[in-house]
Scaffold this active site. Sequence first.
Site, mmCIF file in Angstrom:
data_model
loop_
_atom_site.group_PDB
_atom_site.id
_atom_site.type_symbol
_atom_site.label_atom_id
_atom_site.label_comp_id
_atom_site.label_asym_id
_atom_site.label_seq_id
_atom_site.Cartn_x
_atom_site.Cartn_y
_atom_site.Cartn_z
ATOM 1 N N CYS A 159 3.982 -6.378 5.316
ATOM 2 C CA CYS A 159 4.845 -6.269 6.501
ATOM 3 C C CYS A 159 4.115 -6.573 7.804
ATOM 4 C CB CYS A 159 5.505 -4.901 6.520
ATOM 5 S SG CYS A 159 6.550 -4.666 5.060
ATOM 6 N N HIS A 197 5.233 -0.723 15.291
ATOM 7 C CA HIS A 197 5.759 -0.988 13.953
ATOM 8 C C HIS A 197 6.948 -0.055 13.716
ATOM 9 C CE1 HIS A 197 5.437 -2.786 10.035
ATOM 10 N NE2 HIS A 197 5.263 -1.632 9.420
ATOM 11 N N HIS A 230 13.954 -2.739 8.592
ATOM 12 C CA HIS A 230 12.599 -3.282 8.496
ATOM 13 C C HIS A 230 12.701 -4.661 7.840
ATOM 14 C CE1 HIS A 230 8.486 -3.919 8.011
ATOM 15 N NE2 HIS A 230 8.087 -2.740 7.572
#
Lengths: 269, 375
Positions: free
Chosen positions: B136, B266, B303
């Site tokens: 990610c 994040h 996400h």
Amino acid sequence: VRRTGARLEAVGVLTGWGNDVAALPDDARAAASGHAVIPLARPSLDGERFRRATRECLLGVTAVHAMLEDAGLGREAIRGAGTALVFVTAAGYGASNVEWLAGQAGTLHFPYTAPSVLPGEAAIEFGVTGPYVILIGGPAATVDALWQAARLVANGQCDRALVLAVETFRECATLWRRARWTLPGPLVESAACALIGPGDAPATYRARAEAVPLASTVETRAGRTLACAPLVALALARRAGRGSAVVSGTWRGRTAAIELAVAAQPARV
Amino acid sequence: VATPVGLDLDAFWSGLLAGADGLSAIERFSTADLRVGRGGEIKKLPAVAVPIRSRAAGLLVAAAADLTSRARLEANPERIGLVVGTALGGVEELDHALADDPGARRALAGLYDSPAHALATWLGARGPVVTVSSACASGATALGLGADLLREDAVDLVVAGGYDALCRFVMRGFDALRSLARDRVRPFDRRRTGLLLGEGAGLVLLARERDARGPRLGRLLGHGSASDASHVAAPDAEGRGLEAAIRAALDAGDAGVGDIDFVSAHGTGTVLNDRIETAVLKRVLGARASTVPVNSIKGALGHTMGAAATLEAIMCLMAARDGWIPPTVGFEEADLACDLDYVPGAPRATRPRCMLSTSLGFGGCNAALVLEGVA
């Protein structure tokens, strides 16, 4: 600290033919005797930590050990933030993905489907906490990885860099068979790790280039090792005592090349 | 861009500022056997992406169509590079190759670098095609490598970014790990219970300063990465790798912590990530930590994995252009362990100049970008 350049300090290679490039046959196709895949066994590594690790993770760790042996260094030499890790694979995640898709794996296997977990295991094992780059692709991507490693060292962003590549094919052999017209075999499972350190000469990288003869030699002797091929080429150059090597990699129509200085191998006792 | 809150840059940006919720019940595949069946799913792809069989490649092409409607790729095609980040690559094609399609093309499409090569063909870019898969954090490292290719003079233009498609493969994984929120994503909120996955793609056109033509969104000053070397799936408990990546990005960008006006975190909405990230930002920003706005757009998009860091970088540059920082959708109640200014409720009228974007991923991946907007 900006440096003049970077050079290959050591390289460790495992292939389905055996440990080190000394195990390579003269003609991989003939030696394969019609086998499409030349497999590597799952390394047996001690430790509770490895109980869930996949075969490809263990191969990555073993390749780093092989590199350290070639360098004559202990594991402490690569511990810490001074060491970068650049990982590259074309297909090393395939086995774990197929297992997950088939519903044969438990919950805790899921993270291992990510290509980043293989170098993650190597980083944990050796305590490598420097710059961290993971590339996907075949031999051309490995040349890109060598360039990244060399520039990280030359720019002073780390003291040394590992370029690690792992390729496994056994679990996806039926899928690879469908694509055999693109990648005529034998597909040879392999894991390799190069150590790049500071040097006097800058690495010369060409993002588009012509293939060099050493790439053909690797393919003839090792077979298809995909992302490992340029590292096998570096190992051949180092064992031959060359002071520098130009290695190239071709993948999906692109050829990239890099010239690196090569450190002399320490005398073996 | 192509995102659950908008299929082009303008819609994405206005959606973020409006606090849009791009999370919904997933319709494209069955989630009946999963605990959670919600995510940031794009319900209808743009027409340009519809004929493309691979959804991952389709998302990239959708983002590229938006990009090329705003900026022309004026360079020798052999000098145009492509660097994209992904956590999942073409894995959905691998599923088809195993289940219902015995053809060779589908087998090859399952390789993680296949969508990037499909995009290169669509763009007519014949320079290096690089796929980054730092989980990610991929979208951040991809922008950094793209800039490195320019610095090396290996190319004249780089299309760089990240993508990932929502599919059963990844939904089943995060569901099994109990990482998904049952209701909504609440980054940094006291009641946060996890993340929701999303899909999307974000691409930017990178050029050397002297070669840049037309309107510019900003500059990538520096990028950094670091390995945690602590756990394959969880972030380091002290966030040491994230801190190292941030400091490396600041060093590379010749920027100091005093220069940072805004942080795009994040901010996944998991208990662990948000607490660790907050602690790291407090260590790095020091006395300024409480005064620097920090947001997460994952409450709006989910996400988006490989796309996340690129979309967040684009959001930073838009904030600098327009003088508005989007709110952290889902953040309502403060947590004692998360005590920074998370831009609650409404967009903030301020024009950041220098911005930090942070990313983490499986395998102990950490990456950071330092960006500068053009006012």
